[in-house]
Design an enzyme around this catalytic site. Structure first.
Site, PDB file in Angstrom:
ATOM      1  N   ASP A 101      79.971 -64.996   9.963  1.00  0.00           N
ATOM      2  CA  ASP A 101      79.113 -66.073  10.456  1.00  0.00           C
ATOM      3  C   ASP A 101      77.861 -66.059   9.588  1.00  0.00           C
ATOM      4  OD1 ASP A 101      77.814 -67.894  12.254  1.00  0.00           O
ATOM      5  OD2 ASP A 101      79.109 -67.111  13.835  1.00  0.00           O
ATOM      6  N   ASP A 203      76.445 -71.637  10.418  1.00  0.00           N
ATOM      7  CA  ASP A 203      75.758 -72.045  11.636  1.00  0.00           C
ATOM      8  C   ASP A 203      74.925 -73.313  11.422  1.00  0.00           C
ATOM      9  OD1 ASP A 203      75.181 -70.908  14.380  1.00  0.00           O
ATOM     10  OD2 ASP A 203      73.111 -71.001  13.665  1.00  0.00           O
ATOM     11  N   GLU A 265      79.425 -75.638  11.166  1.00  0.00           N
ATOM     12  CA  GLU A 265      79.195 -76.047  12.559  1.00  0.00           C
ATOM     13  C   GLU A 265      78.460 -77.381  12.575  1.00  0.00           C
ATOM     14  OE1 GLU A 265      77.257 -74.494  16.770  1.00  0.00           O
ATOM     15  OE2 GLU A 265      76.176 -74.178  14.914  1.00  0.00           O
ATOM     16  N   HIS A 326      81.908 -69.879  21.844  1.00  0.00           N
ATOM     17  CA  HIS A 326      80.925 -69.064  22.569  1.00  0.00           C
ATOM     18  C   HIS A 326      79.752 -69.867  23.111  1.00  0.00           C
ATOM     19  CE1 HIS A 326      79.417 -69.657  18.576  1.00  0.00           C
ATOM     20  NE2 HIS A 326      78.234 -69.187  18.935  1.00  0.00           N
ATOM     21  N   ASP A 327      79.728 -71.161  22.857  1.00  0.00           N
ATOM     22  CA  ASP A 327      78.609 -71.979  23.323  1.00  0.00           C
ATOM     23  C   ASP A 327      78.987 -72.925  24.462  1.00  0.00           C
ATOM     24  OD1 ASP A 327      76.798 -70.957  21.423  1.00  0.00           O
ATOM     25  OD2 ASP A 327      77.488 -72.381  19.901  1.00  0.00           O
TER      26      ASP A 327
END
Ligand code: GLC
Ligand code: MG
Length: 546
Positions: A101, A203, A265, A326-327
């Site tokens: 990440d 990200d 993302e 995860h969000d």
């Protein structure tokens, strides 16, 4: 084109590991890199092709590691660089890829770049971050908001200026208008690529360029009054001109190495999302498509989404799908536990690279988090929204077995977040034993996807049926078996006439894991919340197909 000519990130499946919650090996209640190494057999048994690790860098963990204090190290909680190298080697030996990440938009306020930047107005790194004088009446320079609640600006009392953070106040934003910042981040990329990682998930790549004039953002007339961040239209902080150029500069570094991938993302409407493939595909290989996460769970809405996305893809742009991360709430919670199997079947049969979030193969649901153990900055800053918008709910430890602490840890204090209360039944060991479990359904789907070119790289076309709760589509590839997928998004049992695809077909995978054999396509039984993956006998004509 033969399947071998497709890249691994096109035909493969990405599996997202949230390292804190995967497997604890040193009994401190937090998952770690050694824990992942210990579970590689399991990961291999899922027939997934690449593992993406959420951040494992040194960090004060104000945002669970998305606040990076050192881009070139490993947080002691997770291990060290030596363990990382071993993990990478073993992942490769197991025939899988490993993605890091990359969090280039902001650092932790403990990163030495920021410590220097903050130390004085004339420090050479001052403008590596986005500093601004107070607004005309004092207070923040403009109305920009933090995603996590409150203004996007925090005053540094010592220097009298504000710094920008679209997330937590401990996540100051880097300034990519400064000529030294991009090269510094490109060096970070090379550090990991040289070590052998197979690419990055980048990200918030769409939020890296901000309005140079720092103009206010307009109010959002459609705001529902719930999540404060959505009260503005983010036309000065998201998807600005210049972003694509920057994305291409990141991509260039990835392309210095062979066979690597860059995933980005991007939470944007489809027409803007697809621009992140970049001019002549010089952007992200896979700009994350989160629209399944945001789409109403209705067959017609999902079909419309798939088709709109397919129609907008640039020539040569490879699709991808995400059903949980995860969000966001877990998919079993979002679509109902009964529909979780349909959701997995959808994700694993659509055209495009699927990204699977850990424990989704178990039909794991989101978990209620008691207020005193909350870790997520959204829940901490906006406690009134903790239940609806909190993210800890989707980050709880992987349930490996039915023993105390679910085999995740043996720490006396227990795991860092509570386990699912269902862990005695929803766990890997129990599901391994049950032929009709979620886990075995997942494996059957991934095994077949790996074997069948039509499913991994084939074409997509949908079918009309008289039932609004059914989404039916075909996957075909020249010279290979064709597959028909019939998904029932509703509770009623139905009978379909899909004889346009031939007289008979063989059930390759049924979501119940109970049905087998040859079925008559002119009267195909499809139970409520059932999904069927059918191997068609003989060549397919496409009469009614779109
Ligand atoms: C991304 C991450 C999220 C994080 C945020 C700030 O959206 O997925 O978890 O909080 O960026 O880094
Ligand atoms: Mg540990």
């Amino acid at each position: 084109m033969s399947v071998n000519e497709w890249a691994w990130w096109q035909k493969g499946i990405v599996y997202q590991i949230y390292p804190m919650s995967f497997q604890d090996s040193d009994q401190d209640g937090y998952g770690d890199l050694q824990g992942i190494i210990d579970r590689l057999d399991y990961l291999q048994s899922l027939n997934v092709d690449a593992l993406w690790l959420s951040p494992v860098y040194p960090s004060p963990l104000h945002d669970n590691g998305y606040d990076v204090a050192d881009y070139c190290g490993i947080h002691p909680l997770f291990g060290d660089l030596e363990t990382f190298d071993r993990l990478l080697e073993e992942v490769h030996a197991a025939g899988m890829k490993l993605l890091m990440d990359l969090v280039p938009n902001h650092t932790s306020d403990e990163h030495h770049w920021f410590l220097e930047s903050r130390s004085s107005r004339d420090n050479p790194k001052r403008d590596w971050y986005i500093w601004h004088d107070p607004g005309p009446e004092g207070g923040p320079p403009n109305n920009w908001l933090s995603h996590f609640g409150g203004p996007a600006w925090t005053l540094d009392e010592a220097s009298g200026q504000y710094y920008l953070h679209q997330f937590d106040t401990h996540q100051p934003e880097l300034n990519y208008r400064h000529p030294d910042v991009l090269p510094a981040m490109q060096e970070v990329m090379r550090f990991w690529l040289d070590r052998g990682v197979d690419g990055f998930r980048v990200d918030v790549i769409y939020r890296m360029v901000k309005d140079e004039l720092f103009r206010d953002e307009p109010a959002n007339p459609d705001w529902d009054g719930i999540f404060p961040f959505q009260s503005l239209i983010h036309c000065r902080t998201q998807d600005l001109a210049g972003t694509q150029k920057l994305v291409a500069q990141f991509r260039k570094v990835v392309d210095e190495y062979s066979d690597r991938v860059m995933v980005g993302e991007v939470y944007l409407p489809l027409d803007r999302l697809v621009r992140y493939y970049g001019r002549d595909l010089s952007g992200c290989h896979l700009p994350f498509n989160f629209h399944l996460l945001l789409c109403e769970w209705k067959a017609s809405a999902v079909r419309r989404l798939v088709e709109e996305y397919e129609s907008l893809l640039p020539p040569g742009g490879w699709p991808n799908w995400v059903a949980s991360n995860h969000d966001r709430p877990r998919s079993a919670t979002r679509v109902t536990p009964r529909q979780a199997r349909v959701s997995n079947m959808l994700l694993l049969t659509l055209r495009g690279t699927p990204t699977v979030y850990y424990a989704e193969e178990l039909g794991h649901e989101s978990v209620d988090i008691p207020a005193d153990v909350v870790r997520d900055p959204i829940s901490l800053n906006l406690p009134e929204l903790a239940n609806s918008m909190g993210r800890d709910q989707a980050r709880t430890p992987m349930p490996w077995d039915g023993t105390c602490q679910a085999g995740f840890t043996r720490s006396a204090e227990g795991p860092w977040l509570p386990l699912t209360p269902d862990y005695e039944t929803i766990n890997v060991a129990a599901q391994q034993e049950r032929a009709d479990s979620h886990l075995n359904l997942f494996r059957a789907l991934t095994r077949l996807r790996r074997q069948a070119p039509a499913l991994s790289v084939g074409d997509y076309s949908s079918l009309d049926t008289p039932y609004e709760e059914v989404f039916a589509f075909l996957r075909t590839h020249p010279g290979s078996d064709s597959y028909l997928i019939c998904l029932n998004f509703g509770p009623r049992d139905l009978q379909l006439d899909v004889s346009c695809c031939g007289a008979r077909a063989e059930i390759a995978v049924s979501s119940s894991m109970k049905r087998r054999g040859v079925v008559d396509l002119s009267g195909l039984d499809l139970a409520g919340a059932e999904g069927l993956l059918l191997r068609l006998c003989g060549p397919v004509e496409k009469p009614d197909l779109q």
